[in-house]
Design a protein around this motif. Structure first.
Motif: not given
Length: 156
Positions: A43-67
């Motif tokens: 369950v730990r492996e599935v949860a972690l894989r899903e969290i990091f799979r979704r990580m790019p979806e949750y980036l706020r591109p405008a705030r990440a400019t220059g980072f």
């Protein structure tokens, strides 16, 4: 819908189909003890894989400019007391999960899977987690301080 205090939803293997708002509610309704108990093994492996799979979806591109940074997420509680590491790179207003890369991180974030799940669902503030010593950050602390503004945390 899960009953309050239970985490049967974690065993169902349906994490990939849950919307963030529903996941947030389920995490909120599950006791800390139950989350920690369930987030072991497969369950730990599935949860972690899903969290990091979704990580790019949750980036706020405008705030990440220059980072520009590679962030190593070190998740404790792997088999034998080990740590699993997930690398993400934020650059040009984008977030990429680095599979199989050995990039040198500018920031290392270390936590357990339950704390990580609570943070990404908006059920725990990352600064509070640091103060409670459930999350630690190493490396470029000026860059690390910006992380909480770069990603959507919790339901939108």
């Amino acid at each position: 819908m899960a009953e309050r205090g239970t985490a049967r939803w974690l065993e169902a293997g349906d994490l990939a189909t849950l919307e963030l708002a529903e996941l947030s509610r389920l995490v909120d309704r599950t006791s800390e003890r139950e989350l920690r108990h369930r987030l072991i093994g497969g369950v730990r492996e599935v949860a972690l894989r899903e969290i990091f799979r979704r990580m790019p979806e949750y980036l706020r591109p405008a705030r990440a400019t220059g980072f520009e940074a590679v962030i190593a997420w070190q998740i404790t509680g792997a088999g034998g007391g080990g740590v699993d590491e997930y690398l993400i790179r934020v650059h040009d207003g984008r977030c990429d999960v680095l599979d199989g890369h050995t990039a040198q991180p500018e920031i290392s974030v270390r936590t357990d899977p339950a704390t990580l799940l609570k943070i990404v669902t908006g059920n725990e503030d990352p600064v509070t987690a640091v103060l409670k010593q459930r999350l630690s950050v190493r490396g470029d602390l000026a860059l690390a301080a910006r992380l909480t503004k770069l990603f959507v945390v919790g339901p939108r």
